[in-house]
Design a protein around this motif. Sequence first.
Motif, PDB file in Angstrom:
ATOM      1  N   LEU A  64     -25.252  -7.564 -54.529  1.00 20.88           N
ATOM      2  CA  LEU A  64     -25.214  -7.125 -53.126  1.00 20.88           C
ATOM      3  C   LEU A  64     -25.120  -5.605 -53.051  1.00 20.88           C
ATOM      4  O   LEU A  64     -25.853  -4.959 -52.304  1.00 20.88           O
ATOM      5  N   LYS A  65     -24.241  -5.024 -53.859  1.00 19.98           N
ATOM      6  CA  LYS A  65     -24.064  -3.578 -53.827  1.00 19.98           C
ATOM      7  C   LYS A  65     -25.295  -2.852 -54.375  1.00 19.98           C
ATOM      8  O   LYS A  65     -25.633  -1.764 -53.907  1.00 19.98           O
ATOM      9  N   LEU A  66     -25.985  -3.453 -55.366  1.00 22.98           N
ATOM     10  CA  LEU A  66     -27.229  -2.850 -55.861  1.00 22.98           C
ATOM     11  C   LEU A  66     -28.276  -2.808 -54.754  1.00 22.98           C
ATOM     12  O   LEU A  66     -29.002  -1.820 -54.608  1.00 22.98           O
ATOM     13  N   SER A  67     -28.347  -3.878 -53.986  1.00 23.06           N
ATOM     14  CA  SER A  67     -29.280  -3.909 -52.867  1.00 23.06           C
ATOM     15  C   SER A  67     -28.950  -2.807 -51.868  1.00 23.06           C
ATOM     16  O   SER A  67     -29.833  -2.098 -51.387  1.00 23.06           O
ATOM     17  N   ARG A  68     -27.669  -2.667 -51.574  1.00 26.91           N
ATOM     18  CA  ARG A  68     -27.258  -1.616 -50.631  1.00 26.91           C
ATOM     19  C   ARG A  68     -27.540  -0.236 -51.191  1.00 26.91           C
ATOM     20  O   ARG A  68     -27.927   0.667 -50.455  1.00 26.91           O
ATOM     21  N   ALA A  69     -27.356  -0.058 -52.512  1.00 27.64           N
ATOM     22  CA  ALA A  69     -27.595   1.245 -53.138  1.00 27.64           C
ATOM     23  C   ALA A  69     -29.074   1.618 -53.082  1.00 27.64           C
ATOM     24  O   ALA A  69     -29.413   2.799 -52.985  1.00 27.64           O
ATOM     25  N   THR A  70     -29.961   0.625 -53.152  1.00 27.55           N
ATOM     26  CA  THR A  70     -31.387   0.949 -53.071  1.00 27.55           C
ATOM     27  C   THR A  70     -31.771   1.386 -51.664  1.00 27.55           C
ATOM     28  O   THR A  70     -32.710   2.159 -51.491  1.00 27.55           O
ATOM     29  N   TYR A  71     -31.027   0.915 -50.671  1.00 23.64           N
ATOM     30  CA  TYR A  71     -31.293   1.305 -49.288  1.00 23.64           C
ATOM     31  C   TYR A  71     -30.621   2.632 -48.963  1.00 23.64           C
ATOM     32  O   TYR A  71     -31.222   3.491 -48.323  1.00 23.64           O
ATOM     33  N   ASN A  72     -29.355   2.786 -49.388  1.00 21.17           N
ATOM     34  CA  ASN A  72     -28.590   3.991 -49.083  1.00 21.17           C
ATOM     35  C   ASN A  72     -27.720   4.302 -50.297  1.00 21.17           C
ATOM     36  O   ASN A  72     -26.671   3.695 -50.483  1.00 21.17           O
ATOM     37  N   ASN A  73     -28.162   5.220 -51.117  1.00 21.56           N
ATOM     38  CA  ASN A  73     -27.511   5.522 -52.382  1.00 21.56           C
ATOM     39  C   ASN A  73     -26.216   6.303 -52.155  1.00 21.56           C
ATOM     40  O   ASN A  73     -26.167   7.506 -52.328  1.00 21.56           O
ATOM     41  N   LYS A  74     -25.163   5.573 -51.779  1.00 17.11           N
ATOM     42  CA  LYS A  74     -23.862   6.183 -51.525  1.00 17.11           C
ATOM     43  C   LYS A  74     -22.947   5.979 -52.726  1.00 17.11           C
ATOM     44  O   LYS A  74     -23.010   4.951 -53.408  1.00 17.11           O
ATOM     45  N   ARG A  75     -22.085   6.932 -52.961  1.00 12.49           N
ATOM     46  CA  ARG A  75     -21.122   6.861 -54.059  1.00 12.49           C
ATOM     47  C   ARG A  75     -20.273   5.601 -53.958  1.00 12.49           C
ATOM     48  O   ARG A  75     -19.932   4.981 -54.975  1.00 12.49           O
ATOM     49  N   ASP A  76     -19.922   5.219 -52.764  1.00 12.32           N
ATOM     50  CA  ASP A  76     -19.093   4.036 -52.532  1.00 12.32           C
ATOM     51  C   ASP A  76     -19.692   2.785 -53.180  1.00 12.32           C
ATOM     52  O   ASP A  76     -18.956   1.946 -53.710  1.00 12.32           O
ATOM     53  N   ASN A  77     -21.017   2.650 -53.138  1.00  6.21           N
ATOM     54  CA  ASN A  77     -21.665   1.497 -53.761  1.00  6.21           C
ATOM     55  C   ASN A  77     -21.386   1.453 -55.261  1.00  6.21           C
ATOM     56  O   ASN A  77     -21.117   0.384 -55.817  1.00  6.21           O
ATOM     57  N   TRP A  78     -21.451   2.599 -55.920  1.00  4.30           N
ATOM     58  CA  TRP A  78     -21.252   2.653 -57.372  1.00  4.30           C
ATOM     59  C   TRP A  78     -19.792   2.413 -57.724  1.00  4.30           C
ATOM     60  O   TRP A  78     -19.499   1.757 -58.734  1.00  4.30           O
ATOM     61  N   ILE A  79     -18.885   2.904 -56.901  1.00  4.61           N
ATOM     62  CA  ILE A  79     -17.457   2.620 -57.109  1.00  4.61           C
ATOM     63  C   ILE A  79     -17.215   1.119 -56.984  1.00  4.61           C
ATOM     64  O   ILE A  79     -16.531   0.513 -57.815  1.00  4.61           O
ATOM     65  N   ASP A  80     -17.789   0.515 -55.950  1.00  7.35           N
ATOM     66  CA  ASP A  80     -17.610  -0.927 -55.756  1.00  7.35           C
ATOM     67  C   ASP A  80     -18.215  -1.735 -56.898  1.00  7.35           C
ATOM     68  O   ASP A  80     -17.646  -2.736 -57.326  1.00  7.35           O
ATOM     69  N   ILE A  81     -19.378  -1.311 -57.409  1.00  2.92           N
ATOM     70  CA  ILE A  81     -19.996  -2.003 -58.543  1.00  2.92           C
ATOM     71  C   ILE A  81     -19.048  -1.976 -59.744  1.00  2.92           C
ATOM     72  O   ILE A  81     -18.829  -2.998 -60.397  1.00  2.92           O
ATOM     73  N   ALA A  82     -18.476  -0.812 -60.026  1.00  2.00           N
ATOM     74  CA  ALA A  82     -17.523  -0.710 -61.133  1.00  2.00           C
ATOM     75  C   ALA A  82     -16.305  -1.596 -60.867  1.00  2.00           C
ATOM     76  O   ALA A  82     -15.814  -2.275 -61.773  1.00  2.00           O
ATOM     77  N   GLY A  83     -15.840  -1.603 -59.628  1.00  2.00           N
ATOM     78  CA  GLY A  83     -14.696  -2.443 -59.273  1.00  2.00           C
ATOM     79  C   GLY A  83     -14.997  -3.923 -59.408  1.00  2.00           C
ATOM     80  O   GLY A  83     -14.175  -4.688 -59.928  1.00  2.00           O
ATOM     81  N   TYR A  84     -16.177  -4.344 -58.971  1.00  2.00           N
ATOM     82  CA  TYR A  84     -16.559  -5.757 -59.105  1.00  2.00           C
ATOM     83  C   TYR A  84     -16.711  -6.154 -60.572  1.00  2.00           C
ATOM     84  O   TYR A  84     -16.370  -7.273 -60.957  1.00  2.00           O
ATOM     85  N   ALA A  85     -17.225  -5.236 -61.396  1.00  2.00           N
ATOM     86  CA  ALA A  85     -17.326  -5.521 -62.832  1.00  2.00           C
ATOM     87  C   ALA A  85     -15.927  -5.702 -63.425  1.00  2.00           C
ATOM     88  O   ALA A  85     -15.701  -6.613 -64.229  1.00  2.00           O
ATOM     89  N   HIS A  86     -15.005  -4.868 -63.014  1.00  2.00           N
ATOM     90  CA  HIS A  86     -13.622  -4.974 -63.479  1.00  2.00           C
ATOM     91  C   HIS A  86     -13.017  -6.316 -63.047  1.00  2.00           C
ATOM     92  O   HIS A  86     -12.393  -7.007 -63.848  1.00  2.00           O
ATOM     93  N   CYS A  87     -13.237  -6.697 -61.804  1.00  2.00           N
ATOM     94  CA  CYS A  87     -12.717  -7.970 -61.290  1.00  2.00           C
ATOM     95  C   CYS A  87     -13.334  -9.154 -62.040  1.00  2.00           C
ATOM     96  O   CYS A  87     -12.622 -10.106 -62.387  1.00  2.00           O
ATOM     97  N   ALA A  88     -14.625  -9.106 -62.277  1.00  2.00           N
ATOM     98  CA  ALA A  88     -15.290 -10.194 -62.998  1.00  2.00           C
ATOM     99  C   ALA A  88     -14.728 -10.312 -64.414  1.00  2.00           C
ATOM    100  O   ALA A  88     -14.512 -11.420 -64.917  1.00  2.00           O
ATOM    101  N   ASP A  89     -14.471  -9.177 -65.040  1.00  2.00           N
ATOM    102  CA  ASP A  89     -13.873  -9.194 -66.370  1.00  2.00           C
ATOM    103  C   ASP A  89     -12.474  -9.797 -66.326  1.00  2.00           C
ATOM    104  O   ASP A  89     -12.106 -10.584 -67.195  1.00  2.00           O
ATOM    105  N   LEU A  90     -11.682  -9.451 -65.303  1.00  2.00           N
ATOM    106  CA  LEU A  90     -10.353 -10.051 -65.148  1.00  2.00           C
ATOM    107  C   LEU A  90     -10.461 -11.563 -65.011  1.00  2.00           C
ATOM    108  O   LEU A  90      -9.678 -12.304 -65.600  1.00  2.00           O
ATOM    109  N   CYS A  91     -11.434 -12.018 -64.247  1.00  2.00           N
ATOM    110  CA  CYS A  91     -11.629 -13.460 -64.061  1.00  2.00           C
ATOM    111  C   CYS A  91     -12.016 -14.137 -65.366  1.00  2.00           C
ATOM    112  O   CYS A  91     -11.526 -15.226 -65.675  1.00  2.00           O
ATOM    113  N   THR A  92     -12.883 -13.517 -66.144  1.00  2.00           N
ATOM    114  CA  THR A  92     -13.305 -14.076 -67.426  1.00  2.00           C
ATOM    115  C   THR A  92     -12.142 -14.110 -68.403  1.00  2.00           C
ATOM    116  O   THR A  92     -11.896 -15.123 -69.059  1.00  2.00           O
ATOM    117  N   THR A  93     -11.390 -13.020 -68.481  1.00  2.00           N
ATOM    118  CA  THR A  93     -10.233 -12.941 -69.370  1.00  2.00           C
ATOM    119  C   THR A  93      -9.184 -13.957 -68.961  1.00  2.00           C
ATOM    120  O   THR A  93      -8.626 -14.665 -69.784  1.00  2.00           O
TER     121      THR A  93
END
Length: 99
Positions: A64-93
Amino acid sequence: MHNHLMNQSILIEAARLVDSDRAKDYGDPRDDFKRIATIWSTLLENKLNTDLTPSEVGALMIALKLSRATYNNKRDNWIDIAGYAHCADLCTTYKQQYL
């Protein structure tokens, strides 16, 4: 956004948000993503052969955030992507620890 935050690594900012601000707003990401997985699985039950996992929620939120970044390349999208990756890793662990 304050200038001092713009100089901060997006990874540091994402970790701060996941571990403090977002946790206060939405609870532990493992619990939040589990709730989201349950809701999405219910909504998509006629289209899925199996339920979504909490870590898959992280992947879908990144999409979802990648889609938003292609429309409007805001720093917030990249922060959220990193945050979602961190959350997914927490869920896997978390899943591996408690199986």
